[in-house]
Design a protein around this motif. Structure first.
Motif: not given
Length: 334
Positions: A1-28
């Protein structure tokens, strides 16, 4: 909801439970650069993503643009999950553009301003009048009259003008979203103010949304509608900029704010360095550096054991004020 009580517009961009992992060094163990993030950016909204170097801000921004593929989770743009085929990504990057920190590194010194701005148009095979599109983009970026800059090279421009050329290159494709990674970090104070004013004007005139990645909470205060504070791969506090920056609830946000020149009281100096993202501690990931835990305030609130053993919940991506902190939660509990 916005400050005046009207519904907020839907997001243009969303991250949903985003994970980014990179390989560890030497198989770690893998390096968990982004470790569970929900984040929304609505049309015409400026969101500041704030945190220390190495906290995962840039990796998150790159993942939102499809430059890094998530290990888990999803990026959603205009209601549709992001696809990673080359054609789909090319289409997406017309609508979501990246503005980098260092304009000198972003611009080929051998190319003229015209060529730099026209590059994206040529990659995406813009069907209209190229000269007109370049001139319009330069004018929108504040380089007027645009024709005066066509044949100049980057070394002939000031730092602020070079950053405007980079922004013009993004604007040439008429995007809906800009992701600006430390867009004023390399500029002097006067140029910083001009670029921030430009981003605000583009939001007003073109309806552009923006994610501004920065380590500077003062910049967030001057430009953002909402702020998300990131620590060790996760958003630990978020909400409207006035709520977060006038009444911060997370000890990490409080420490970041305390070192601003206009902040009341003594600066809070955090001890040690953020933990290795290949070995994120159990419990609260901020516990090793938390002045509230070290000073006994968490114990007096009865949450010290939870801080050491129980990880706070992942925050939602919406606009309301939220904090991932057992102590902050205990302070407002009935």
């Amino acid at each position: 909801m916005t400050d005046d009580g009207t519904p907020s517009p839907p997001p243009l961009l969303s991250a949903r439970d985003l994970h980014v992992a990179f390989p560890g060094r030497r198989g770690g163990p893998p390096l968990r650069a982004v470790d569970g993030v929900h984040l929304d950016i609505r049309p015409g909204e400026i969101v500041a993503l704030v945190g220390e170097s190495g906290c995962g801000k840039t990796t998150l921004a790159r993942a939102l643009l499809g430059l890094v593929r998530p290990t888990r989770g999803q990026v959603v743009f205009a209601g549709r999950p992001l696809e990673y085929g080359s054609r789909a990504l090319k289409t997406y990057r017309r609508r979501a553009q990246l503005v980098l920190q260092d304009p000198s590194g972003s611009l080929n010194p051998r190319h003229t301003v015209y060529e730099a701005v026209a590059e994206g148009l040529r990659i995406h095979r813009h069907g209209g009048d190229e000269r007109e599109a370049v001139a319009r983009a330069l004018s929108r970026a504040g380089l007027r009259p645009p024709e005066r800059f066509f044949l100049r090279h980057p070394h002939e421009l000031s730092g602020g003008q070079r950053q405007r050329v980079v922004i013009a290159g993004a604007l040439a494709l008429d995007p809906e979203l800009l992701v600006a990674d430390e867009p004023v970090a390399s500029l002097d104070a006067s140029a910083r103010g001009e670029i921030l004013a430009l981003l605000l004007r583009l939001r007003t005139e073109l309806g552009l949304a923006a994610l501004v990645v920065t380590h500077d909470l003062g910049l967030a205060w001057n430009i953002a509608d909402r702020v998300a504070v990131m620590y060790l791969g996760r958003v630990v506090e978020t909400g409207p900029v006035e709520d977060v920056l006038t009444a911060p609830r997370h000890p990490y946000t409080q420490a970041l704010l305390s070192v601003l020149p206009e902040a009341p009281g003594a600066p809070v100096v955090l001890t040690g360095e953020p933990p290795d993202p290949t070995h994120i501690p159990s419990g609260c990931r901020f516990q090793a550096r938390c002045p509230v835990l070290a000073g006994g305030e968490a114990a007096r609130a009865g949450v010290a054991d939870r801080c050491r053993t129980e990880e706070p919940a992942v925050l939602e991506g919406g606009g309301r004020a939220q904090v991932a902190c057992h102590w902050a939660g205990a302070r407002v509990a009935p």
